[in-house]
Design a protein around this motif. Structure first.
Motif, short mmCIF file in Angstrom:
data_model
loop_
_atom_site.label_atom_id
_atom_site.label_comp_id
_atom_site.label_asym_id
_atom_site.label_seq_id
_atom_site.Cartn_x
_atom_site.Cartn_y
_atom_site.Cartn_z
N ALA A 38 0.87 -1.17 0.00
CA ALA A 38 0.00 0.00 0.00
C ALA A 38 0.91 1.22 0.00
O ALA A 38 1.72 1.36 0.90
N PRO A 39 0.81 2.10 -0.99
CA PRO A 39 1.74 3.23 -1.07
C PRO A 39 1.66 4.10 0.19
O PRO A 39 0.58 4.41 0.66
N GLY A 40 2.83 4.44 0.74
CA GLY A 40 2.88 5.32 1.91
C GLY A 40 2.50 4.66 3.21
O GLY A 40 2.45 5.31 4.26
N ARG A 41 2.19 3.37 3.19
CA ARG A 41 1.80 2.67 4.43
C ARG A 41 2.56 1.36 4.53
O ARG A 41 2.82 0.71 3.52
N GLN A 42 2.87 1.00 5.72
CA GLN A 42 3.38 -0.36 5.92
C GLN A 42 2.18 -1.30 5.91
O GLN A 42 1.06 -0.89 6.24
#
Ligand SMILES: Nc1nc2c(c(=O)[nH]1)N[C@H]1C(S)=C(S)[C@@H](COP(=O)(O)OP(=O)(O)OC[C@H]3O[C@@H](n4cnc5c(N)ncnc54)[C@H](O)[C@@H]3O)O[C@H]1N2
Ligand code: MOO
Length: 410
Positions: free
Chosen positions: A349-353
């Motif tokens: 998920a872009p920008g999220r772990q």
């Protein structure tokens, strides 16, 4: 548009650790049996060698290994029996060349001897002479003084969870009580107008309460204590009063549900109002687990944790924040992760772990393969189907099929 400003896992962890570190973790002295399951708050050093004397590990004859050189089934060596060691008594004799002494398992090996020969390889021709049918090397069947624990050695370090074997080691050292960390006292509040207890049949629109049970069981697995537990309707005043009433004797008050942005999602504003230090984090860069809230009240020393209502998200965030905080404060080691390879590509998920649940399979060549368990974090069975999870980085391209990962088991 009102978007949450999210923290990474590390940022959220650092904020709660900084808040509670000042207070530290209380410790208590426990007897070694009562201490099992607790985490050591002190290093345990060995003041004397264990064992204190050289011990035989077999029933047999103490010998000088050189004397047995060349002995075999066809060609025994003959040794003079000069004595017998009694269990629990010192070996008062000294062994000389050509001699042997009977020593029972665990008995003291006399000075002058450097090995044991088992009785099975000896034959007595008289009470004074033994034929030895086997050559032994120096040190055979002898535990040296200090071989178990050396004097001055730090045998158990702070942070070690006491298991039955640690209780045994403490007994061997003559230590009857140790300083351990007091477990976290946790209070659990589950919120939601739709919740009914597991004993009830839900009417249309209602669901059985999962989080109270899942979080309670997880807290017990982490060796925390449950201080209070309740289920509340979505009512701001009721939530505020309940959280306040639980704070004085809880290390952590956990509120599940109401952490997102719906009309009835009031956990963040309640924490902001009653915690002296307000809200630290409202939003975690983690999938699942975005609507997570943390805050801290200094006077009562209580950490306030608002968890996402979705059951799998609630349990994973509790482990990732409360489980981590416990280990950070006490030095308890995280369970070893298992190395596996991904069974398939997995986008991130872009920008999220992403905390990706996986099931482990063993290939014929013995390699562990991590197979993603997919599904909404509102489903409890994504947890029951999984053996553990993999955390993927916020900037990573995602995981590639065959890529090596660490699977944290639960
Ligand atoms: N507009 C948005 N909606 C939602 C967002 C968002 O960012 N914007 N995030 C979603 C995510 S991700 C999650 S997680 C949930 C978190 O919601 P809340 O913490 O506010 O929790 P509720 O709305 O109260 O409940 C969500 C869901 O979980 C069920 N639930 C709650 N408690 C329990 C319990 N004790 N046992 C079983 N199930 C429970 C509840 O019935 C709901 O289905 O918000 C998304 N929405
Ligand atoms: O935290 Mo929600 O995806 O995090 O269920």
């Amino acid at each position: 548009m009102k978007l949450l400003k999210v923290d990474t896992i590390d940022e959220a962890r650092r904020k709660i650790a900084d808040a509670v570190k000042e207070k530290g973790r209380k410790t208590v002295k426990k007897g070694i049996l009562d201490a099992v399951g607790y985490v050591l708050a002190e290093d345990i050093c060995c003041s004397e060698p264990v064992p204190a004397f050289r011990r035989s590990t077999v029933d047999g004859y103490a010998v000088r290994s050189l004397d047995t050189g060349g002995a075999s089934e066809n060609m025994p060596v003959f040794l003079k029996i000069t004595g017998e060691v009694q269990m629990g008594c010192p070996a008062e004799m000294k062994l000389h060349a050509g001699e042997c002494v009977y020593v029972p398992t665990g008995g003291m090996v006399p000075d002058g001897a450097d090995a044991m020969v088992m009785v099975e390889f000896c034959e007595l021709f008289s009470s004074e002479e033994a034929a030895v049918y086997k050559a032994v090397s120096c040190g055979a069947y002898v535990v040296q003084a200090g071989e178990d624990m050396k004097a001055g050695e730090a045998v158990l370090k702070r942070g070690r969870k006491i298991r039955p074997q640690e209780a045994g080691a403490l007994a061997a050292l003559g230590i009857t009580g140790v300083q351990v960390y007091e477990p976290f006292c946790i209070s659990i509040i589950s919120t939601g107008d739709e919740l009914v207890s597991p004993q009830e049949a839900p009417s249309p629109g209602q669901v059985r309460d999962i989080n109270t049970y899942g979080l309670h069981a997880l807290a017990l697995k982490l060796n925390f204590r449950i201080q209070h537990e309740t289920v509340l309707r979505d009512d701001r005043t009721l939530l505020k009063n309940t959280v306040k009433s639980f704070m004085p004797d809880s290390d952590i008050v956990v509120v599940s549900g109401g952490s997102s942005q719906g009309k009835k999602d009031v956990t963040a504003s309640v924490i902001e109002e009653i915690a002296s230090e307000g809200v630290f984090t409202h939003g975690l860069a983690l999938k699942p687990g975005k609507p997570t809230i943390t805050g801290y009240d200094e006077p009562s020393g209580t950490l306030l944790l608002g968890l996402p209502g979705h059951p799998a998200a609630a349990m994973m965030v509790f482990e990732i924040l409360a489980g981590w905080l416990w280990r950070e404060l006490t030095g308890e080691k995280e369970a070893f992760g298992i190395t596996a390879v991904m069974s398939t590509n997995l986008p991130s998920a872009p920008g999220r772990q992403t905390c990706q649940l996986v099931k482990l399979k063993k290939e014929e060549d013995g390699q562990n393969v991590a197979v993603p368990v997919l599904g909404s974090s509102g489903l409890i069975t994504i947890l029951t189907k999984a053996d553990g999870y993999v955390i993927t980085g916020e900037h990573a391209e995602g995981l590639k099929k065959g890529e090596q990962v660490t699977v944290y088991l639960f």
